[in-house]
Design a protein around this motif. Sequence first.
Motif, PDB file in Angstrom:
ATOM      1  N   LEU A   1      43.232  81.325  43.518  1.00  0.00           N
ATOM      2  CA  LEU A   1      44.137  81.721  44.599  1.00  0.00           C
ATOM      3  C   LEU A   1      43.415  81.573  45.931  1.00  0.00           C
ATOM      4  O   LEU A   1      42.359  82.156  46.134  1.00  0.00           O
ATOM      5  CB  LEU A   1      44.581  83.169  44.419  1.00  0.00           C
ATOM      6  CG  LEU A   1      45.453  83.478  43.209  1.00  0.00           C
ATOM      7  CD1 LEU A   1      45.729  84.965  43.137  1.00  0.00           C
ATOM      8  CD2 LEU A   1      46.743  82.698  43.290  1.00  0.00           C
ATOM      9  N   GLN A   2      43.998  80.785  46.815  1.00  0.00           N
ATOM     10  CA  GLN A   2      43.423  80.588  48.144  1.00  0.00           C
ATOM     11  C   GLN A   2      44.300  81.294  49.165  1.00  0.00           C
ATOM     12  O   GLN A   2      45.511  81.080  49.193  1.00  0.00           O
ATOM     13  CB  GLN A   2      43.338  79.101  48.486  1.00  0.00           C
ATOM     14  CG  GLN A   2      42.406  78.331  47.589  1.00  0.00           C
ATOM     15  CD  GLN A   2      42.406  76.845  47.904  1.00  0.00           C
ATOM     16  OE1 GLN A   2      43.284  76.353  48.599  1.00  0.00           O
ATOM     17  NE2 GLN A   2      41.434  76.140  47.388  1.00  0.00           N
ATOM     18  N   VAL A   3      43.675  82.127  49.976  1.00  0.00           N
ATOM     19  CA  VAL A   3      44.391  82.800  51.064  1.00  0.00           C
ATOM     20  C   VAL A   3      44.075  82.016  52.324  1.00  0.00           C
ATOM     21  O   VAL A   3      42.932  81.964  52.773  1.00  0.00           O
ATOM     22  CB  VAL A   3      43.952  84.276  51.200  1.00  0.00           C
ATOM     23  CG1 VAL A   3      44.714  84.951  52.328  1.00  0.00           C
ATOM     24  CG2 VAL A   3      44.151  85.012  49.889  1.00  0.00           C
ATOM     25  N   MET A   4      45.088  81.366  52.879  1.00  0.00           N
ATOM     26  CA  MET A   4      44.901  80.475  54.024  1.00  0.00           C
ATOM     27  C   MET A   4      44.927  81.264  55.333  1.00  0.00           C
ATOM     28  O   MET A   4      45.317  82.432  55.359  1.00  0.00           O
ATOM     29  CB  MET A   4      45.997  79.397  54.024  1.00  0.00           C
ATOM     30  CG  MET A   4      46.069  78.598  52.721  1.00  0.00           C
ATOM     31  SD  MET A   4      44.520  77.811  52.280  1.00  0.00           S
ATOM     32  CE  MET A   4      44.513  76.492  53.443  1.00  0.00           C
ATOM     33  N   GLN A   5      44.540  80.578  56.394  1.00  0.00           N
ATOM     34  CA  GLN A   5      44.417  81.222  57.705  1.00  0.00           C
ATOM     35  C   GLN A   5      45.750  81.765  58.208  1.00  0.00           C
ATOM     36  O   GLN A   5      45.808  82.832  58.775  1.00  0.00           O
ATOM     37  CB  GLN A   5      43.843  80.222  58.707  1.00  0.00           C
ATOM     38  CG  GLN A   5      43.516  80.838  60.040  1.00  0.00           C
ATOM     39  CD  GLN A   5      42.747  79.872  60.918  1.00  0.00           C
ATOM     40  OE1 GLN A   5      42.473  78.754  60.541  1.00  0.00           O
ATOM     41  NE2 GLN A   5      42.401  80.315  62.092  1.00  0.00           N
ATOM     42  N   GLY A   6      46.840  81.073  57.978  1.00  0.00           N
ATOM     43  CA  GLY A   6      48.145  81.524  58.447  1.00  0.00           C
ATOM     44  C   GLY A   6      48.782  82.569  57.548  1.00  0.00           C
ATOM     45  O   GLY A   6      49.891  83.007  57.806  1.00  0.00           O
TER      46      GLY A   6
END
Length: 133
Positions: free
Chosen positions: A61-66
């Motif tokens: 799971l990647q939590v992106m900047q936006g």
Amino acid sequence: MQVNTDAKPYDTINVTPMLDLAYVLLVVFILMTTASVQGLTISVPKPSNQPAKEQHELIVLQVMQGGALLANGAPVTLAELEPRLQAAKARDAQMSVAIKGEAGAQYGGVIAVVDLCNRLGVNMAFITGRFGT
């Protein structure tokens, strides 16, 4: 023979011979210390040629900047993620989630994913280092 009575007595101590002795002792100490140090013998375990018997499902799971979430590279919302994790846990009880937060991501997004994993009882790990490497 004449004795010079005008000569002043020495009121200081010449420390040069004492410094020479200190340097010699320091060199001897260094030589004896390095001579007595021996290497360590380490037996490193060798990898087996057999594949791992158990392989469990892993979801990254990647939590992106936006604030966007990516599950194994596919965009997903937090509401869609819960049933997906429940289904994966039903297939494999020892499945894991690797959480990777982008450098500029809001901390709240990462905490929301961690809370979801805790609530579902899913094993989780954090991927550290620079994002994208």
